[in-house]
Scaffold this active site. Structure first.
Site, mmCIF file in Angstrom:
data_model
loop_
_atom_site.group_PDB
_atom_site.id
_atom_site.type_symbol
_atom_site.label_atom_id
_atom_site.label_comp_id
_atom_site.label_asym_id
_atom_site.label_seq_id
_atom_site.Cartn_x
_atom_site.Cartn_y
_atom_site.Cartn_z
ATOM 1 N N HIS A 176 0.869 -1.184 0.000
ATOM 2 C CA HIS A 176 0.000 0.000 0.000
ATOM 3 C C HIS A 176 0.903 1.230 0.000
ATOM 4 O O HIS A 176 1.966 1.207 0.624
ATOM 5 C CB HIS A 176 -0.853 0.071 1.290
ATOM 6 C CG HIS A 176 -2.108 -0.750 1.276
ATOM 7 N ND1 HIS A 176 -2.525 -1.446 2.391
ATOM 8 C CD2 HIS A 176 -3.051 -0.951 0.316
ATOM 9 C CE1 HIS A 176 -3.674 -2.052 2.106
ATOM 10 N NE2 HIS A 176 -4.009 -1.779 0.860
ATOM 11 N N CYS A 270 -1.974 2.922 9.188
ATOM 12 C CA CYS A 270 -3.016 1.987 8.712
ATOM 13 C C CYS A 270 -4.206 1.947 9.667
ATOM 14 O O CYS A 270 -5.320 1.627 9.251
ATOM 15 C CB CYS A 270 -2.471 0.560 8.611
ATOM 16 S SG CYS A 270 -1.115 0.328 7.499
HETATM 17 N N1 ARG Z 1 -3.725 -7.137 6.488
HETATM 18 C C1 ARG Z 1 -4.144 -5.922 5.885
HETATM 19 C C2 ARG Z 1 -4.172 -6.089 4.378
HETATM 20 O O1 ARG Z 1 -3.303 -6.735 3.858
HETATM 21 C C3 ARG Z 1 -3.258 -4.804 6.298
HETATM 22 C C4 ARG Z 1 -3.712 -3.459 5.796
HETATM 23 C C5 ARG Z 1 -2.775 -2.362 6.160
HETATM 24 N N2 ARG Z 1 -3.319 -1.104 5.872
HETATM 25 C C6 ARG Z 1 -2.707 -0.098 5.265
HETATM 26 N N3 ARG Z 1 -3.320 1.032 5.153
HETATM 27 N N4 ARG Z 1 -1.512 -0.226 4.760
HETATM 28 O O2 ARG Z 1 -5.042 -5.601 3.703
#
Ligand code: ARG
Length: 277
Positions: A176, A270
């Site tokens: 992300h 996150c």
């Molecule tokens: N386990 C989650 C996923 O893979 C983690 C999300 C993390 N969020 C972020 N904004 N980077 O979707």
């Protein structure tokens, strides 16, 4: 060249409002990014303690934190940054890439509607909210490569009437945009160049020639998953070099322990969705 060096007092914090979701059902029981290993134990109580601490830190800084009710069976719902893109009274709710997370969108749609946001829509294309879309002043930086579809950029541009700058992520560990880049202020960012394609690195270099660049070690503990109010930067405790760089630029870094949430590939940023209302 450093245009913002100076005493911490020179930096101005702007009071923010965040949305967070308690990790009541947090667990790592599937794997949709390289951090997630369902074989490893996770501690729900430790995740909750780290999350509570993060919320307390944001509140102590004078920010307000709204809390979204977690839904059983949605263990990643704690990562509120992914729920939507919010600006003014407009919320574009996420369309998740993986079926394990698609159920989260309904909770966000309901929440924004109940709060009286006037324009609440769900994204048509895959779009993981402010995990991939970072607002930086009057532009939106948009990550793609692993989660949000580059096709979603036009949709975002249209709804928010702001230019979207597409950036391509190339390292699956930084899947992300908010794991590889943090917006510190309207025109200041910090990022990890190796997470981006050569073209995107050139774009970042052009837009932010003075940006703080993270070391591999700091990026690797998700040091870039940081929440800035323009003065205070809340980031994972272990990112020592970034904290020093921030201090040199007049920011006040505040370290938080987010190790339990890192097991799911998430950290401080996150867990928060800024409500720019
Ligand atoms: N386990 C989650 C996923 O893979 C983690 C999300 C993390 N969020 C972020 N904004 N980077 O979707």
């Amino acid at each position: 060249m450093q245009s913002h060096a100076g005493q911490p007092g020179e930096r101005r914090a702007r009071i923010r409002q965040y949305l967070m979701c308690r990790p009541t059902y947090y667990d790592v029981n599937y794997s949709i990014n390289p951090w997630m290993n369902p074989e490893l134990p996770t501690s729900n109580s430790r995740a909750t303690a780290q999350w509570e601490r993060l919320r307390a830190v944001l509140r102590e800084l004078g920010h307000s934190v709204e809390v979204l009710e977690p839904v059983p069976g949605l263990p990643d719902m704690v990562f509120a940054a992914n729920g939507a893109i919010v600006r003014g009274d407009t919320a574009m709710v996420a369309r998740f890439r993986h079926p394990q997370r698609t159920g989260e969108s309904a909770a966000y749609l309901d929440w924004f509607e109940a709060r009286g946001y006037t324009e609440v829509v769900q994204a048509e294309c895959v779009n993981e909210g402010e995990g991939d879309y970072l607002q930086a002043g009057e532009r939106i930086l948009a990550g793609s490569g692993f989660r949000s579809d580059p096709e979603s950029h036009t949709e975002v541009e249209k709804l928010f009437q702001l230019p979207v700058v597409g950036l391509t992520l190339v390292n699956a560990q930084f899947y992300h945009l908010d794991t590889a880049l943090a917006v510190l202020d309207d025109d200041e960012v910090m990022y990890y160049p190796e997470a981006f394609s050569a073209e995107s690195r050139a774009v970042l270099q052009e837009l932010y020639p003075d940006a703080i660049l993270a070391t591999a070690a700091d990026a690797g503990v998700f040091g870039l998953n940081a929440v800035s109010d323009g003065r205070h930067v809340v980031l994972p405790q272990a990112a020592a070099d970034l904290a020093a760089r921030l201090r040199e630029r007049g920011f006040e870094p505040i370290g938080v322990e987010m190790t339990e949430l890192l097991k799911a590939g998430g950290s401080a940023k996150c867990c928060t969705l800024e409500l720019r209302r």
